[in-house]
Design an enzyme around this catalytic site. Structure first.
Site, mmCIF file in Angstrom:
data_model
loop_
_atom_site.group_PDB
_atom_site.id
_atom_site.type_symbol
_atom_site.label_atom_id
_atom_site.label_comp_id
_atom_site.label_asym_id
_atom_site.label_seq_id
_atom_site.Cartn_x
_atom_site.Cartn_y
_atom_site.Cartn_z
ATOM 1 N N GLY A 161 -0.641 -4.565 -10.812
ATOM 2 C CA GLY A 161 -1.464 -3.910 -11.826
ATOM 3 C C GLY A 161 -2.932 -3.817 -11.465
ATOM 4 O O GLY A 161 -3.788 -3.762 -12.351
ATOM 5 N N SER A 162 -3.250 -3.733 -10.176
ATOM 6 C CA SER A 162 -4.671 -3.590 -9.823
ATOM 7 C C SER A 162 -5.194 -2.203 -10.205
ATOM 8 O O SER A 162 -6.361 -2.058 -10.582
ATOM 9 C CB SER A 162 -4.907 -3.878 -8.335
ATOM 10 N N ARG B 142 20.311 5.205 -15.287
ATOM 11 C CA ARG B 142 18.902 5.624 -15.263
ATOM 12 C C ARG B 142 18.577 6.456 -16.504
ATOM 13 O O ARG B 142 17.489 6.370 -17.053
ATOM 14 C CB ARG B 142 18.612 6.459 -14.007
ATOM 15 N N MET C 103 7.805 1.332 -9.998
ATOM 16 C CA MET C 103 8.681 1.470 -8.840
ATOM 17 C C MET C 103 10.130 1.812 -9.209
ATOM 18 O O MET C 103 11.071 1.294 -8.617
ATOM 19 C CB MET C 103 8.618 0.186 -8.000
ATOM 20 N N ASN D 108 1.002 10.405 -11.093
ATOM 21 C CA ASN D 108 1.432 9.295 -10.237
ATOM 22 C C ASN D 108 0.417 9.134 -9.109
ATOM 23 O O ASN D 108 -0.203 10.105 -8.676
ATOM 24 C CB ASN D 108 2.812 9.582 -9.635
ATOM 25 N N HIS E 219 0.229 7.693 -5.204
ATOM 26 C CA HIS E 219 1.152 7.371 -4.115
ATOM 27 C C HIS E 219 0.359 7.039 -2.855
ATOM 28 O O HIS E 219 -0.569 7.775 -2.490
ATOM 29 C CB HIS E 219 2.085 8.557 -3.854
ATOM 30 N N SER F 272 -2.554 9.852 -2.520
ATOM 31 C CA SER F 272 -2.460 11.122 -3.243
ATOM 32 C C SER F 272 -2.228 10.840 -4.719
ATOM 33 O O SER F 272 -1.474 9.931 -5.072
ATOM 34 C CB SER F 272 -1.276 11.954 -2.721
ATOM 35 N N THR G 148 6.778 15.769 -11.227
ATOM 36 C CA THR G 148 7.878 16.677 -11.537
ATOM 37 C C THR G 148 9.177 15.930 -11.226
ATOM 38 O O THR G 148 9.149 14.754 -10.847
ATOM 39 C CB THR G 148 7.800 17.961 -10.688
ATOM 40 N N ASP H 32 8.004 12.104 -5.716
ATOM 41 C CA ASP H 32 6.709 12.198 -5.022
ATOM 42 C C ASP H 32 6.422 13.631 -4.573
ATOM 43 O O ASP H 32 5.716 13.855 -3.586
ATOM 44 C CB ASP H 32 6.648 11.243 -3.819
ATOM 45 N N GLN I 25 -6.072 0.745 -1.242
ATOM 46 C CA GLN I 25 -6.250 0.325 -2.647
ATOM 47 C C GLN I 25 -7.709 0.392 -3.099
ATOM 48 O O GLN I 25 -7.968 0.708 -4.263
ATOM 49 C CB GLN I 25 -5.650 -1.063 -2.870
ATOM 50 N N GLN J 102 -9.752 2.664 -2.332
ATOM 51 C CA GLN J 102 -9.922 4.071 -2.714
ATOM 52 C C GLN J 102 -9.140 4.407 -3.984
ATOM 53 O O GLN J 102 -9.604 5.180 -4.820
ATOM 54 C CB GLN J 102 -9.466 4.986 -1.573
HETATM 55 C C1 GAR Z 1 -0.339 1.160 -5.356
HETATM 56 O O1 GAR Z 1 -0.883 1.031 -4.064
HETATM 57 C C2 GAR Z 1 0.376 2.478 -5.502
HETATM 58 O O2 GAR Z 1 -0.162 3.487 -4.711
HETATM 59 C C3 GAR Z 1 1.761 2.131 -5.068
HETATM 60 O O3 GAR Z 1 1.996 0.827 -5.529
HETATM 61 C C4 GAR Z 1 0.771 0.126 -5.573
HETATM 62 C C5 GAR Z 1 0.658 -0.586 -6.894
HETATM 63 O O4 GAR Z 1 -0.395 -1.511 -6.895
HETATM 64 N N1 GAR Z 1 2.697 3.051 -5.608
HETATM 65 C C6 GAR Z 1 3.843 3.401 -5.029
HETATM 66 O O5 GAR Z 1 4.207 2.940 -3.968
HETATM 67 C C7 GAR Z 1 4.673 4.396 -5.810
HETATM 68 N N2 GAR Z 1 5.850 4.758 -5.089
HETATM 69 P P1 GAR Z 1 -0.938 -2.131 -8.248
HETATM 70 O O6 GAR Z 1 0.259 -2.678 -9.019
HETATM 71 O O7 GAR Z 1 -1.850 -3.232 -7.809
HETATM 72 O O8 GAR Z 1 -1.655 -1.045 -8.997
#
Ligand code: GAR
Length: 208
Positions: free
Chosen positions: A12-13, A63, A88, A105, A107, A134, A139, A143, A169, A171
């Site tokens: 959750g950063s 799902r 995820m 999202n 990515h 990105s 949609t 990704d 991260q 960025q």
């Molecule tokens: C982030 O770096 C994000 O880009 C990535 O997970 C991390 C979550 O970090 N997302 C994906 O890989 C999506 N497929 P966080 O929990 O510290 O925000």
């Protein structure tokens, strides 16, 4: 302000970055939803006084059933936009259609390169000279939605998966609150499967 839900699975950063900018932004976080009961990000939300919900995907048969339950919780909180921040789980069209044009999202790659997992490792193994992140509208294609903004970082000789993740991260924490605020303020829109920024269709992603 626009009420947003932030969906997380882990640390959750990016959620924390969104929390830190919320006072100066056009969004307010009305809900943090995690599919993992022990996601660290849930504590960050609680500390900020934001309502949280846990929906453990393992408790659902499909799902589709999981996505339907998420829609119910999110809509019951009067949420206008959904921000995926390290969420995820693969989403079905039930969910992506419901929030089409109002879900973002982030990515960790320069899409269309490296959709899916292990993006830092894949960039290293390909000997790429640059990497990055990105932010895109979501949609039904994994990704694959139209990209709004990218931030690039250089890959150097001694980079590792860890060092790349850290650089990306840094960025991300700048980029995600910025783009979320564009959405909340109405500067950013999704029309005809395209990104519109300030009433002009984007032909290439914005660079941070
Ligand atoms: C982030 O770096 C994000 O880009 C990535 O997970 C991390 C979550 O970090 N997302 C994906 O890989 C999506 N497929 P966080 O929990 O510290 O925000």
């Amino acid at each position: 302000k626009m009420r947003i839900a932030v969906l997380i699975s882990g640390k959750g950063s990016n959620l924390q970055a969104l929390i830190d900018q919320a006072d100066q932004a056009q969004y307010e976080i009305g809900l943090v939803l995690s599919n993992r009961p022990h996601a660290e990000g849930l504590q960050k939300a609680k500390k900020a006084g934001i309502p949280t919900a846990i929906l453990d995907h393992a408790q659902f048969d499909s799902r589709e059933a999981f996505d339907t339950a998420m829609i119910q919780i999110i809509d019951s909180h009067k949420i206008e936009a959904v921000i995926l921040a390290g969420f995820m789980r693969i989403l079905t069209p039930i969910f992506t259609d419901h929030f089409l044009g109002r879900m973002l999202n982030i990515h960790p790659s320069l899409l269309p390169k490296y959709p899916g997992l292990n993006t830092h490792q894949r960039a290293l193994e390909a000997h790429d000279k640059e990497h990055g992140l990105s932010i895109h509208f979501v949609t039904s294609e994994l990704d694959g939605g139209p990209v709004i903004l990218q931030a690039k970082i250089a890959i150097t000789q001694d980079d590792t998966i860890d060092s790349l993740q850290k650089k990306v991260q840094v960025q991300e924490h700048i980029a995600y609150p910025l783009v979320t605020n564009w959405l909340a303020s109405g500067d950013l829109m999704f029309k005809n499967n395209q990104v519109w920024y300030k009433n002009t269709p984007l032909t290439t992603p914005i660079q941070l």
